[in-house]
Design a protein around this motif. Structure first.
Motif, PDB file in Angstrom:
ATOM      1  N   TYR A  36      84.144  25.924  63.669  1.00  0.00           N
ATOM      2  CA  TYR A  36      83.324  24.833  64.146  1.00  0.00           C
ATOM      3  C   TYR A  36      82.048  25.353  64.449  1.00  0.00           C
ATOM      4  CZ  TYR A  36      87.577  21.796  65.017  1.00  0.00           C
ATOM      5  OH  TYR A  36      88.727  20.990  64.681  1.00  0.00           O
ATOM      6  N   LEU A  37      81.335  24.333  63.949  1.00  0.00           N
ATOM      7  CA  LEU A  37      79.730  24.368  63.957  1.00  0.00           C
ATOM      8  C   LEU A  37      79.388  23.686  65.322  1.00  0.00           C
ATOM      9  CD1 LEU A  37      77.274  25.653  62.660  1.00  0.00           C
ATOM     10  CD2 LEU A  37      77.183  23.731  61.070  1.00  0.00           C
ATOM     11  N   VAL A  38      79.807  22.365  65.370  1.00  0.00           N
ATOM     12  CA  VAL A  38      79.690  21.411  66.379  1.00  0.00           C
ATOM     13  C   VAL A  38      81.062  21.156  66.695  1.00  0.00           C
ATOM     14  CG1 VAL A  38      78.631  19.290  67.034  1.00  0.00           C
ATOM     15  CG2 VAL A  38      77.201  20.887  65.541  1.00  0.00           C
ATOM     16  N   GLN A  39      81.437  21.115  68.202  1.00  0.00           N
ATOM     17  CA  GLN A  39      82.512  20.338  68.622  1.00  0.00           C
ATOM     18  C   GLN A  39      82.066  19.258  69.615  1.00  0.00           C
ATOM     19  OE1 GLN A  39      85.037  24.023  69.694  1.00  0.00           O
ATOM     20  NE2 GLN A  39      86.453  22.476  68.924  1.00  0.00           N
ATOM     21  N   ASN A  40      82.865  18.277  69.601  1.00  0.00           N
ATOM     22  CA  ASN A  40      82.878  17.154  70.504  1.00  0.00           C
ATOM     23  C   ASN A  40      82.638  17.783  71.882  1.00  0.00           C
ATOM     24  OD1 ASN A  40      83.020  14.709  71.711  1.00  0.00           O
ATOM     25  ND2 ASN A  40      85.268  14.481  71.277  1.00  0.00           N
ATOM     26  N   GLY A  41      81.681  17.352  72.696  1.00  0.00           N
ATOM     27  CA  GLY A  41      81.506  17.770  73.799  1.00  0.00           C
ATOM     28  C   GLY A  41      80.441  18.644  74.139  1.00  0.00           C
ATOM     29  N   ASP A  42      80.144  19.357  72.985  1.00  0.00           N
ATOM     30  CA  ASP A  42      79.146  20.501  72.850  1.00  0.00           C
ATOM     31  C   ASP A  42      77.563  20.051  73.027  1.00  0.00           C
ATOM     32  OD1 ASP A  42      80.958  22.445  72.304  1.00  0.00           O
ATOM     33  OD2 ASP A  42      80.242  23.005  70.246  1.00  0.00           O
ATOM     34  N   LYS A  43      76.594  20.561  73.702  1.00  0.00           N
ATOM     35  CA  LYS A  43      75.091  20.531  73.544  1.00  0.00           C
ATOM     36  C   LYS A  43      75.094  20.839  71.991  1.00  0.00           C
ATOM     37  CE  LYS A  43      72.451  19.623  77.156  1.00  0.00           C
ATOM     38  NZ  LYS A  43      71.188  18.898  77.249  1.00  0.00           N
ATOM     39  N   VAL A  44      74.234  19.923  71.404  1.00  0.00           N
ATOM     40  CA  VAL A  44      73.727  19.999  69.940  1.00  0.00           C
ATOM     41  C   VAL A  44      72.475  20.465  69.858  1.00  0.00           C
ATOM     42  CG1 VAL A  44      73.424  18.923  67.860  1.00  0.00           C
ATOM     43  CG2 VAL A  44      75.475  18.369  69.420  1.00  0.00           C
ATOM     44  N   ILE A  94      81.801  19.371  63.427  1.00  0.00           N
ATOM     45  CA  ILE A  94      81.446  19.605  62.260  1.00  0.00           C
ATOM     46  C   ILE A  94      82.031  21.116  61.983  1.00  0.00           C
ATOM     47  CG2 ILE A  94      79.602  20.314  60.701  1.00  0.00           C
ATOM     48  CD1 ILE A  94      77.638  18.644  62.649  1.00  0.00           C
ATOM     49  N   ILE A  95      82.957  21.093  60.711  1.00  0.00           N
ATOM     50  CA  ILE A  95      83.937  22.322  60.540  1.00  0.00           C
ATOM     51  C   ILE A  95      83.446  23.000  59.277  1.00  0.00           C
ATOM     52  CG2 ILE A  95      85.864  20.904  59.488  1.00  0.00           C
ATOM     53  CD1 ILE A  95      87.407  22.950  61.637  1.00  0.00           C
ATOM     54  N   CYS A  96      83.655  24.105  59.240  1.00  0.00           N
ATOM     55  CA  CYS A  96      83.308  24.777  57.896  1.00  0.00           C
ATOM     56  C   CYS A  96      84.545  24.685  57.024  1.00  0.00           C
ATOM     57  CB  CYS A  96      82.929  26.178  58.202  1.00  0.00           C
ATOM     58  SG  CYS A  96      82.615  27.017  56.787  1.00  0.00           S
ATOM     59  N   MET A  97      84.385  24.195  55.858  1.00  0.00           N
ATOM     60  CA  MET A  97      85.579  23.897  55.058  1.00  0.00           C
ATOM     61  C   MET A  97      85.607  25.222  53.803  1.00  0.00           C
ATOM     62  SD  MET A  97      85.055  19.944  54.177  1.00  0.00           S
ATOM     63  CE  MET A  97      86.609  19.600  53.154  1.00  0.00           C
ATOM     64  N   GLU A  98      84.509  25.920  53.650  1.00  0.00           N
ATOM     65  CA  GLU A  98      84.323  26.953  52.994  1.00  0.00           C
ATOM     66  C   GLU A  98      83.353  27.924  53.460  1.00  0.00           C
ATOM     67  OE1 GLU A  98      81.966  26.341  49.064  1.00  0.00           O
ATOM     68  OE2 GLU A  98      84.016  25.502  48.697  1.00  0.00           O
ATOM     69  N   ASP A  99      83.625  29.296  53.500  1.00  0.00           N
ATOM     70  CA  ASP A  99      82.766  30.275  54.181  1.00  0.00           C
ATOM     71  C   ASP A  99      81.084  29.632  53.660  1.00  0.00           C
ATOM     72  OD1 ASP A  99      84.873  31.614  55.013  1.00  0.00           O
ATOM     73  OD2 ASP A  99      84.469  33.274  53.739  1.00  0.00           O
ATOM     74  N   ALA A 100      80.386  29.711  54.732  1.00  0.00           N
ATOM     75  CA  ALA A 100      79.043  28.921  54.587  1.00  0.00           C
ATOM     76  C   ALA A 100      77.884  30.194  55.181  1.00  0.00           C
ATOM     77  CB  ALA A 100      78.921  27.733  55.289  1.00  0.00           C
ATOM     78  N   GLU A 101      76.657  30.092  54.703  1.00  0.00           N
ATOM     79  CA  GLU A 101      75.604  30.569  55.094  1.00  0.00           C
ATOM     80  C   GLU A 101      74.603  29.140  55.519  1.00  0.00           C
ATOM     81  OE1 GLU A 101      75.452  34.540  52.492  1.00  0.00           O
ATOM     82  OE2 GLU A 101      73.151  33.669  52.937  1.00  0.00           O
ATOM     83  N   ILE A 102      74.219  29.337  56.675  1.00  0.00           N
ATOM     84  CA  ILE A 102      73.144  28.240  57.021  1.00  0.00           C
ATOM     85  C   ILE A 102      71.991  28.688  57.855  1.00  0.00           C
ATOM     86  CG2 ILE A 102      75.118  26.414  57.172  1.00  0.00           C
ATOM     87  CD1 ILE A 102      75.089  27.143  60.081  1.00  0.00           C
ATOM     88  N   LEU A 103      70.924  27.600  57.759  1.00  0.00           N
ATOM     89  CA  LEU A 103      69.769  28.001  58.421  1.00  0.00           C
ATOM     90  C   LEU A 103      69.892  26.836  59.757  1.00  0.00           C
ATOM     91  CD1 LEU A 103      66.970  28.276  55.775  1.00  0.00           C
ATOM     92  CD2 LEU A 103      68.187  30.237  57.141  1.00  0.00           C
ATOM     93  N   CYS A 104      69.431  27.576  60.962  1.00  0.00           N
ATOM     94  CA  CYS A 104      69.473  26.338  62.049  1.00  0.00           C
ATOM     95  C   CYS A 104      67.984  26.469  62.526  1.00  0.00           C
ATOM     96  CB  CYS A 104      70.181  27.478  63.132  1.00  0.00           C
ATOM     97  SG  CYS A 104      71.724  28.269  62.694  1.00  0.00           S
ATOM     98  N   LEU A 105      67.899  25.062  63.022  1.00  0.00           N
ATOM     99  CA  LEU A 105      66.807  24.646  63.450  1.00  0.00           C
ATOM    100  C   LEU A 105      66.755  23.762  64.740  1.00  0.00           C
ATOM    101  CD1 LEU A 105      63.333  24.348  62.504  1.00  0.00           C
ATOM    102  CD2 LEU A 105      64.043  22.244  61.664  1.00  0.00           C
TER     103      LEU A 105
END
Lengths: 188, 188
Positions: A36-44, A94-105
């Protein structure tokens, strides 16, 4: 980070010096399938730009039913924007469906970048404009289209997504049942 | 035009000189109840900011059924944004529900203003951010809420609209039937 520069330059040119500065605002992260990248209840804290991989954003209603808001593949942005912009807790996942590389801002970084560089303010405005337009189309489609029309519009707007994402999730995104979607696939 | 200045200054302060320049980009217009501001098939040249009056944007599907996308009252913006941003023909209609005074802003003027004044680029970005957030909420609500939940969320987000707009149109906006909405009104 070259892909990010290309992505920005689809909207506005940036000099080497500017891009060197811009990229200091982003943090790279790897995430695994099913994470999970974001979970319900997390601070975004961040919005995310996808270098590679596939993600999906979904909402779970009180009956436990999943409703898909968005997919994101290479070159797309994703977040719980409502929570991100208001710095509140996530109402979606927000969940990862396939190994991912991301940039966070982070929001702080985004606002600083927009405030210091007019062309980045422009870039973010234009990205939002495109997102807003596509959301308008989705609302019209949800309100008024039958399953066949929803599928056909989706297929014409997002042909790459259609190829990459399992049918089960496309059906959920469109709010149609899987059997209906399978029939539509067969007829196209 | 003082109201416009107040509206802009909710997001960013502007000097007298800047505001004198900003207002040259807007054109004032009066429209009568029942008059169309945008009609399906028209070129969409402007977005509109409401000084006074009430408008609604709606989509008519191929069966002739009306689906409401948005209401706009004093201080709100309205247009067929999809068509406006892409300079294509309108796929929706915008009609005046109550005599109105509006300010019109062409896309050319908007882009010029955003490009010349960083703070106006910021203003337009922040307005879009708010619109995008509220659209996300609407999509979640359309996908997953029952009529009662839709009504309750709408009533909490837009109490002023709820008082100003006939129930018939609120029901259409929420995608619920009028009888259901009447029951919900009575229970609140």
């Amino acid at each position: 980070m070259d892909e990010l520069r290309n992505h920005i330059e689809e909207i506005t040119p940036v000099s080497d010096e500017e891009f060197a500065y811009i990229k200091t605002f982003f943090t790279k992260k790897k995430i695994k399938k099913h994470q999970y990248l974001v979970q319900n209840g997390d601070k975004v804290l961040c919005e995310y730009w996808i270098i590679k991989g596939t993600l999906r954003a979904f909402y779970i209603n009180k009956d436990g039913k999943e409703h898909i808001l968005q997919f994101a593949i290479k070159n797309w942005w994703i977040s719980d924007y409502n929570a991100y912009f208001n710095q509140t807790e996530a109402s979606i996942n927000i969940i990862c469906m396939e190994d991912a590389e991301i940039l966070c801002l982070t929001l702080y970084a985004r606002e600083k970048l927009a405030s210091e560089l007019h062309k980045m303010e422009h870039f973010f405005r234009m990205k939002l404009t495109l997102l807003y337009s596509s959301q308008q189309k989705r609302i019209i489609s949800l309100l008024s289209d039958n399953p066949k029309e929803r599928y056909e519009k989706f297929a014409s707007y997002y042909p790459t997504i259609l190829q990459k994402i399992p049918k089960k999730y496309i059906a959920e995104y469109l709010g149609v049942c899987r059997e209906t979607l399978s029939r539509l696939y067969l007829n196209n």
